[in-house]
Scaffold this motif. Structure first.
Motif, PDB file in Angstrom:
ATOM      1  N   PHE A 265       0.862  -1.191   0.000  1.00 23.37           N
ATOM      2  CA  PHE A 265       0.000   0.000   0.000  1.00 23.37           C
ATOM      3  C   PHE A 265       0.894   1.234   0.000  1.00 23.37           C
ATOM      4  CE2 PHE A 265      -2.215   3.535   1.940  1.00 23.37           C
ATOM      5  CZ  PHE A 265      -3.460   3.501   1.335  1.00 23.37           C
ATOM      6  N   VAL A 266       0.633   2.127  -0.942  1.00 25.98           N
ATOM      7  CA  VAL A 266       1.346   3.396  -1.025  1.00 25.98           C
ATOM      8  C   VAL A 266       0.297   4.507  -1.015  1.00 25.98           C
ATOM      9  CG1 VAL A 266       2.906   4.838  -2.370  1.00 25.98           C
ATOM     10  CG2 VAL A 266       3.254   2.362  -2.299  1.00 25.98           C
ATOM     11  N   ALA A 267       0.438   5.453  -0.098  1.00 22.98           N
ATOM     12  CA  ALA A 267      -0.571   6.504   0.063  1.00 22.98           C
ATOM     13  C   ALA A 267      -0.609   7.418  -1.152  1.00 22.98           C
ATOM     14  CB  ALA A 267      -0.270   7.304   1.321  1.00 22.98           C
ATOM     15  N   ALA A 268      -1.794   7.571  -1.729  1.00 22.72           N
ATOM     16  CA  ALA A 268      -1.994   8.477  -2.862  1.00 22.72           C
ATOM     17  C   ALA A 268      -2.304   9.890  -2.388  1.00 22.72           C
ATOM     18  CB  ALA A 268      -3.121   7.962  -3.741  1.00 22.72           C
ATOM     19  N   SER A 269      -2.610  10.011  -1.082  1.00 23.66           N
ATOM     20  CA  SER A 269      -2.870  11.308  -0.464  1.00 23.66           C
ATOM     21  C   SER A 269      -2.476  11.202   1.002  1.00 23.66           C
ATOM     22  CB  SER A 269      -4.348  11.689  -0.611  1.00 23.66           C
ATOM     23  OG  SER A 269      -5.170  10.730   0.022  1.00 23.66           O
ATOM     24  N   ALA A 270      -2.431  12.318   1.681  1.00 21.36           N
ATOM     25  CA  ALA A 270      -2.095  12.292   3.111  1.00 21.36           C
ATOM     26  C   ALA A 270      -3.155  11.495   3.862  1.00 21.36           C
ATOM     27  CB  ALA A 270      -2.006  13.724   3.634  1.00 21.36           C
ATOM     28  N   ARG A 271      -2.700  10.563   4.704  1.00 21.21           N
ATOM     29  CA  ARG A 271      -3.624   9.690   5.421  1.00 21.21           C
ATOM     30  C   ARG A 271      -3.245   9.614   6.904  1.00 21.21           C
ATOM     31  NH1 ARG A 271      -7.423  10.032   2.392  1.00 21.21           N
ATOM     32  NH2 ARG A 271      -8.490   8.308   3.426  1.00 21.21           N
ATOM     33  N   ARG A 272      -4.187   9.166   7.700  1.00 24.70           N
ATOM     34  CA  ARG A 272      -3.915   8.877   9.109  1.00 24.70           C
ATOM     35  C   ARG A 272      -4.109   7.379   9.308  1.00 24.70           C
ATOM     36  NH1 ARG A 272      -5.674  11.506  14.628  1.00 24.70           N
ATOM     37  NH2 ARG A 272      -3.553  11.836  15.402  1.00 24.70           N
ATOM     38  N   VAL A 273      -3.166   6.752   9.980  1.00 20.38           N
ATOM     39  CA  VAL A 273      -3.153   5.290  10.088  1.00 20.38           C
ATOM     40  C   VAL A 273      -3.044   4.882  11.550  1.00 20.38           C
ATOM     41  CG1 VAL A 273      -1.858   3.208   9.505  1.00 20.38           C
ATOM     42  CG2 VAL A 273      -2.138   5.015   7.801  1.00 20.38           C
ATOM     43  N   ALA A 274      -3.850   3.899  11.937  1.00 19.77           N
ATOM     44  CA  ALA A 274      -3.784   3.332  13.289  1.00 19.77           C
ATOM     45  C   ALA A 274      -3.291   1.896  13.210  1.00 19.77           C
ATOM     46  CB  ALA A 274      -5.164   3.380  13.949  1.00 19.77           C
ATOM     47  N   THR A 275      -2.447   1.531  14.153  1.00 22.64           N
ATOM     48  CA  THR A 275      -1.945   0.168  14.253  1.00 22.64           C
ATOM     49  C   THR A 275      -2.732  -0.573  15.331  1.00 22.64           C
ATOM     50  OG1 THR A 275       0.267   0.877  13.589  1.00 22.64           O
ATOM     51  CG2 THR A 275       0.089  -1.272  14.661  1.00 22.64           C
ATOM     52  N   ILE A 276      -3.244  -1.770  14.972  1.00 19.56           N
ATOM     53  CA  ILE A 276      -4.084  -2.583  15.856  1.00 19.56           C
ATOM     54  C   ILE A 276      -3.290  -3.826  16.269  1.00 19.56           C
ATOM     55  CG2 ILE A 276      -6.335  -3.693  16.134  1.00 19.56           C
ATOM     56  CD1 ILE A 276      -6.456  -0.715  15.309  1.00 19.56           C
ATOM     57  N   GLY A 277      -3.396  -4.212  17.514  1.00 15.95           N
ATOM     58  CA  GLY A 277      -2.612  -5.327  18.031  1.00 15.95           C
ATOM     59  C   GLY A 277      -3.196  -6.697  17.770  1.00 15.95           C
ATOM     60  N   VAL A 278      -3.553  -6.966  16.533  1.00 14.78           N
ATOM     61  CA  VAL A 278      -4.037  -8.278  16.107  1.00 14.78           C
ATOM     62  C   VAL A 278      -3.402  -8.591  14.756  1.00 14.78           C
ATOM     63  CG1 VAL A 278      -6.034  -9.657  15.387  1.00 14.78           C
ATOM     64  CG2 VAL A 278      -6.240  -8.101  17.325  1.00 14.78           C
ATOM     65  N   GLY A 279      -2.909  -9.811  14.580  1.00 18.31           N
ATOM     66  CA  GLY A 279      -2.305 -10.203  13.314  1.00 18.31           C
ATOM     67  C   GLY A 279      -2.628 -11.633  12.966  1.00 18.31           C
ATOM     68  N   TYR A 280      -1.927 -12.160  11.964  1.00 15.48           N
ATOM     69  CA  TYR A 280      -2.247 -13.518  11.526  1.00 15.48           C
ATOM     70  C   TYR A 280      -1.822 -14.580  12.533  1.00 15.48           C
ATOM     71  CZ  TYR A 280       2.568 -13.710   9.589  1.00 15.48           C
ATOM     72  OH  TYR A 280       3.933 -13.680   9.408  1.00 15.48           O
ATOM     73  N   ALA A 281      -0.906 -14.249  13.459  1.00 15.60           N
ATOM     74  CA  ALA A 281      -0.581 -15.200  14.527  1.00 15.60           C
ATOM     75  C   ALA A 281      -1.767 -15.426  15.454  1.00 15.60           C
ATOM     76  CB  ALA A 281       0.621 -14.712  15.335  1.00 15.60           C
ATOM     77  N   ASP A 282      -2.683 -14.470  15.474  1.00 12.07           N
ATOM     78  CA  ASP A 282      -3.905 -14.600  16.279  1.00 12.07           C
ATOM     79  C   ASP A 282      -5.015 -15.318  15.521  1.00 12.07           C
ATOM     80  OD1 ASP A 282      -3.059 -12.846  18.589  1.00 12.07           O
ATOM     81  OD2 ASP A 282      -2.843 -11.442  16.927  1.00 12.07           O
ATOM     82  N   GLY A 283      -4.796 -15.549  14.221  1.00 10.02           N
ATOM     83  CA  GLY A 283      -5.792 -16.215  13.413  1.00 10.02           C
ATOM     84  C   GLY A 283      -6.518 -15.310  12.450  1.00 10.02           C
ATOM     85  N   TYR A 284      -6.230 -14.003  12.512  1.00 12.25           N
ATOM     86  CA  TYR A 284      -6.874 -13.119  11.536  1.00 12.25           C
ATOM     87  C   TYR A 284      -6.265 -13.393  10.159  1.00 12.25           C
ATOM     88  CZ  TYR A 284      -9.323  -9.074   9.715  1.00 12.25           C
ATOM     89  OH  TYR A 284     -10.177  -8.259   9.011  1.00 12.25           O
ATOM     90  N   PRO A 285      -7.077 -13.560   9.128  1.00 14.19           N
ATOM     91  CA  PRO A 285      -6.552 -14.000   7.827  1.00 14.19           C
ATOM     92  C   PRO A 285      -5.544 -13.027   7.206  1.00 14.19           C
ATOM     93  CG  PRO A 285      -8.931 -14.313   7.928  1.00 14.19           C
ATOM     94  CD  PRO A 285      -8.563 -13.503   9.128  1.00 14.19           C
ATOM     95  N   TRP A 286      -4.384 -13.530   6.886  1.00  9.06           N
ATOM     96  CA  TRP A 286      -3.346 -12.743   6.217  1.00  9.06           C
ATOM     97  C   TRP A 286      -3.847 -12.178   4.900  1.00  9.06           C
ATOM     98  CZ3 TRP A 286      -0.919 -13.568   1.460  1.00  9.06           C
ATOM     99  CH2 TRP A 286       0.251 -12.834   1.206  1.00  9.06           C
ATOM    100  N   VAL A 287      -4.691 -12.930   4.217  1.00  6.70           N
ATOM    101  CA  VAL A 287      -5.151 -12.555   2.885  1.00  6.70           C
ATOM    102  C   VAL A 287      -6.024 -11.300   2.905  1.00  6.70           C
ATOM    103  CG1 VAL A 287      -7.278 -13.926   2.881  1.00  6.70           C
ATOM    104  CG2 VAL A 287      -6.048 -13.547   0.738  1.00  6.70           C
TER     105      VAL A 287
END
Length: 368
Positions: A265-287
Motif C-alpha cells: 500500500f502506497v498513500a496516494a494522499s495524506a492519510r492517518r493510520v492506526a496500528t491494531i494489536g491483532v495479526g495472523y498469529a492470532d488467526g486473523y486472515p493474512w489474505v
C-alpha cells in the motif's frame, strides 16, 4: 473490556443458548445434542457445554478422546452428567481411557467393533458405543458391506450397549438435495438391518430440511455460534461472538509513503493510520490485507498494507478524532462484520475463520 490485553474474543453464552433453543424447536420431538469439536469451534467447549447443560442438553459430541476427557472433568467437578460421544472412534490401547471417563466411541470399522467387544468381555462390563455408518462421504464410517456383516452376524455386537447409529451428511443444507436424499435412504437401509437403537443424521443446516432428516437426535455444531445454516436465506440464529483489538499507535502518512511489508500500500494522499494489536498469529486472515475492514465506533476503517504476524494497520483518516485514542477498542468481527462475510472475502469457509481464533486472545464469556 479487560485493560491488560491487546485483543479480546467475546462469546455471548446467552446467544449460544438462544440458538440451541431455536434448533431444538426446529427439531421438534428429536433430542437436540451439541457438537463441540475443536474446542467448541474455537469458542471454548467447556463454558459452552456448561451453559447448554443448563438448557437441558445431555448429549455432546467431540472428535477426540482428550476433548471428551476435558468435558467429563468439567461435568464431574460440578456434579453434572451427560453422554459424551467421540466421533473418531478410538485407537488400540485407548479403551481404558474411554471406560474411565465414560466416553462413548462412535465405532467406524469392524476392527474397532471387534476391539470394543473384546474390551467389554475382558472387563465384564456392557459399555456404551455408537455405530458410525458411511452413507456417501467415503471418509469414515462402516461401509455397507461392513454394517451388513454386523447385521448377518449380530453376535459381533454382543456384550456392548449400543446407544446410537449415526452418519455424516456431505452437504450443509440444500446444495444437492438429490444426493442428500440418497444418503438418507442409505441410512434408512442401514437402520433396517441393524439392532434397534436411536438414530442421528442431521447436522446444523440439515435440521432445516425437515422432520424426515431428524430421526431421534439432531447434532448442531457451527449453527450454535449463529453461522447461517440455510445458505442465502435470512439467518434464524443470533451471532454469538465478537473479536476486538486495541489501537496502540496512530501516525500520519504523507503522499507516496508505503505501509507494511513489501510496500503493498502506497498513500496516494495524506492519510492517518492506526496500528491494531491483532495479526495472523492470532488467526486473523493474512489474505485480508488491503481487503478487509474494521469497525471503530460505527465507522468503517479499511485495512491498509499487509496483515502482519502481530499487528495490522487501518486507515482512520475519516474517523472523528474523539473516537481515536491509544488503547481504544476496535471491532474486527461482529455486528455487520459477520463471520460469513469475512470468510467470503478471505476465500474460505466460516468454519476456518472461527477455528483460526488463536489462544492469544483474552476470552470473555457473557451471560445473564
Amino acid at each position: 473490556m479487560p485493560t491488560s490485553t491487546y485483543s479480546c474474543l467475546v462469546v455471548n453464552l446467552d446467544h449460544v443458548a438462544a440458538n440451541y433453543r431455536r434448533l431444538a424447536e426446529e427439531a421438534k420431538t428429536a433430542e437436540c445434542a451439541a457438537v463441540l469439536k475443536a474446542d467448541g469451534y474455537g469458542m471454548g467447549a467447556v463454558p459452552i457445554a456448561l451453559r447448554l447443560h443448563q438448557e437441558g442438553c445431555r448429549s455432546f459430541f467431540v472428535a477426540f478422546a482428550h476433548e471428551g476427557v476435558a468435558l467429563r472433568e468439567a461435568f464431574v467437578d460440578r456434579g453434572l452428567d451427560a453422554h459424551i460421544y467421540i466421533l473418531n472412534g478410538f485407537f488400540p490401547g485407548a479403551e481404558g481411557t474411554y471406560a474411565e471417563f465414560h466416553l462413548i466411541p462412535a465405532l467406524t470399522d469392524l476392527d474397532q467393533v471387534d476391539r470394543w467387544q473384546a474390551f467389554c468381555h475382558m472387563t465384564g462390563r456392557k459399555l456404551p458405543a455408537a455405530l458410525h455408518i458411511d452413507t456417501g462421504m467415503s471418509r469414515t464410517g462402516l461401509p455397507s458391506k461392513e454394517y451388513m456383516a454386523l447385521a448377518s452376524n449380530p453376535e459381533l455386537l454382543d456384550g456392548m450397549d449400543l446407544k446410537l447409529v449415526l452418519s455424516q451428511m456431505a452437504y450443509s443444507h440444500d446444495e444437492n438435495m438429490t444426493f442428500s436424499i440418497q444418503q438418507r435412504q442409505r441410512f434408512d437401509q442401514a437402520i433396517r438391518h441393524l439392532p434397534k437403537m436411536k438414530a442421528s443424521l442431521a447436522k446444523s443446516g440439515v435440521i432445516f430440511l425437515g422432520p424426515e432428516f431428524h430421526y431421534d437426535m439432531v447434532r448442531p455444531g457451527i449453527a450454535l455460534h449463529g453461522i447461517n445454516p440455510i445458505n442465502e436465506k435470512a439467518n434464524p440464529l443470533q451471532q454469538t461472538m465478537e473479536l476486538w483489538g486495541r489501537i496502540y499507535q496512530i501516525q500520519d502518512v504523507v503522499v507516496g509513503q508505503s505501509i507494511g511489508y513489501s510496500q503493498t500500500f502506497v498513500a496516494a494522499s495524506a492519510r492517518r493510520v492506526a496500528t491494531i494489536g491483532v495479526g495472523y498469529a492470532d488467526g486473523y486472515p493474512w489474505v485480508l490485507g488491503n481487503k478487509g475492514q474494521v469497525d471503530i465506533a460505527g465507522y468503517k476503517a479499511p485495512i491498509v498494507g499487509r496483515v502482519s504476524m502481530d499487528v495490522m494497520t487501518v486507515d482512520v483518516t475519516d474517523i472523528p478524532e474523539i473516537h481515536l485514542e491509544m488503547g481504544g477498542w476496535v471491532r474486527l468481527m461482529g455486528g455487520d462484520i459477520s463471520v460469513e462475510s469475512l470468510a467470503k472475502l478471505a476465500g474460505t469457509v466460516p468454519y476456518e475463520i472461527l477455528l483460526r481464533m488463536g489462544k492469544r486472545f483474552r476470552r470473555v464469556y457473557l451471560q445473564s
